[in-house]
Write an enzyme that holds these catalytic residues in place. Sequence first.
Site, PDB file in Angstrom:
ATOM      1  N   THR A  98     -51.437 -19.152  -9.495  1.00 42.36           N
ATOM      2  CA  THR A  98     -51.380 -17.824 -10.102  1.00 42.36           C
ATOM      3  C   THR A  98     -52.331 -16.899  -9.352  1.00 42.36           C
ATOM      4  OG1 THR A  98     -51.455 -16.616 -12.201  1.00 42.36           O
ATOM      5  CG2 THR A  98     -53.171 -18.275 -11.850  1.00 42.36           C
ATOM      6  N   ASN A  99     -52.659 -15.745  -9.926  1.00 40.39           N
ATOM      7  CA  ASN A  99     -53.574 -14.800  -9.291  1.00 40.39           C
ATOM      8  C   ASN A  99     -54.542 -14.266 -10.337  1.00 40.39           C
ATOM      9  OD1 ASN A  99     -52.248 -12.421 -10.582  1.00 40.39           O
ATOM     10  ND2 ASN A  99     -50.542 -13.008  -9.242  1.00 40.39           N
ATOM     11  N   ARG A 100     -55.356 -13.313  -9.979  1.00 40.97           N
ATOM     12  CA  ARG A 100     -56.456 -12.876 -10.842  1.00 40.97           C
ATOM     13  C   ARG A 100     -56.078 -11.734 -11.779  1.00 40.97           C
ATOM     14  NH1 ARG A 100     -61.841 -12.150  -7.384  1.00 40.97           N
ATOM     15  NH2 ARG A 100     -62.604 -11.797  -9.517  1.00 40.97           N
ATOM     16  N   SER A 101     -54.828 -11.360 -11.828  1.00 42.95           N
ATOM     17  CA  SER A 101     -54.436 -10.270 -12.722  1.00 42.95           C
ATOM     18  C   SER A 101     -54.627 -10.675 -14.180  1.00 42.95           C
ATOM     19  CB  SER A 101     -52.970  -9.899 -12.485  1.00 42.95           C
ATOM     20  OG  SER A 101     -52.543  -8.947 -13.433  1.00 42.95           O
ATOM     21  N   ALA A 106     -48.522  -8.586 -11.441  1.00 39.84           N
ATOM     22  CA  ALA A 106     -48.899  -9.088 -10.119  1.00 39.84           C
ATOM     23  C   ALA A 106     -48.034 -10.315  -9.835  1.00 39.84           C
ATOM     24  CB  ALA A 106     -50.378  -9.449 -10.087  1.00 39.84           C
TER      25      ALA A 106
END
Length: 412
Positions: free
Chosen positions: A205-208, A273
């Site tokens: 995943t990402n940091r959003s 994101a």
Amino acid sequence: MIIVGVGGGIAAYKACALIRHFTEAGHQVRVIPTESALKFVGAATFEALSGQPVQTGVFESIPEVPHVRLGQEADLVVIAPATADLLARAAQGRADDLLTATLLTARCPVVFAPAMHTEMWEHPATRANVATLRAHGATVIEPASGRLTGKDTGAGRLPEPDQIAALADVLLEHPGALARDLEGRRVVISAGGTKEALDPVRYLTNRSSGKQGYALARLAAQRGAHVTLVAGNTIGLPDPPAVDVVRIASALDLQAAMAEHAAGADLVIMAAAVADYRPAEIAQTKLKKGADGRSDALETITMIENPDVLAGLVQSRRDGGVRADSVIVGFAAETGDAQGSVLDYGRAKLRRKGCDLLVLNAVGDGRAFEVDENSGWLLGADGNETALPLGSKMAMAARILDAAVARVGAAR
């Protein structure tokens, strides 16, 4: 000075958290409860939290003429909870207690946060009173849905104090933030990061955090829109009041949900994101380490490209899958490097995606992701570029919606 009016409903206790928010932010707060409100929360509690005396009638402290002076001096009035009776009295212009008299003299923004049973909220008389108050320039926010008094559940629940406070804060900073300029419009917003599964345990995943998308959804609903929020990985964020929430996990899930819900929308905002790549294969069992602590399957992961959801929506608008007069807003998180600046990459992405507006954020060093404030630029396909100063994500949402609403109106 901020006036917090408190109506006589079971949700009156939530006003205490709202008062604390305003005082801790440095505002002078004056609490004006109704007589009925004091049956739920005592005057001593309100006085302790605000540091100001509490009174309910117009015949107290007569030399100070409080029923005139308080409204004249206020920068903002927030009524929470606003009961059906209080909405009715305010709509009629009554002045039979200190709170309603103050409302007649206030020339600052006034916000009503309704709280009542669903049947009372949906009654034609209440709806007419709400329409009258809005026509007079007051803001009546949409109530939340959820558990009410007793076993009942439905629309009419008071939004949580932090949600009311966020709307009040942005109104102080941006007076037009809660204009009802999206009345009758359909708005679809995506938020949060996508999750791309590796195996039954792990994912990429990402940091959003989803905070900016949620702020947009909350504000669009309060501006009158019918809002669908397509939410990815947004752990811990409560559903915005008066918003339909669709849960998704992966980029493919997001693509399908956006294609379905954006078809008839006036405004589409892609704040999610989206992962650019996903694992080519998802293991059906947990990928385990060997006896030596190594795992070839984990050390080398073959990736394949995810669809470009934003560009796909723009193409669908050309092909007729999305309305030709819809407005599409994209987001871009960028860092500069030796080959170009954040703005250079943002302009290139706007051209490549083909959307009407692109919100550009510079990320890294605690900026944009996982924080409560944001800044950036708003880039238009017509060449207009507007700097978005650092402020709350709700304030940024107001500026984005202002620009988008202008284009929605022009598209009709």
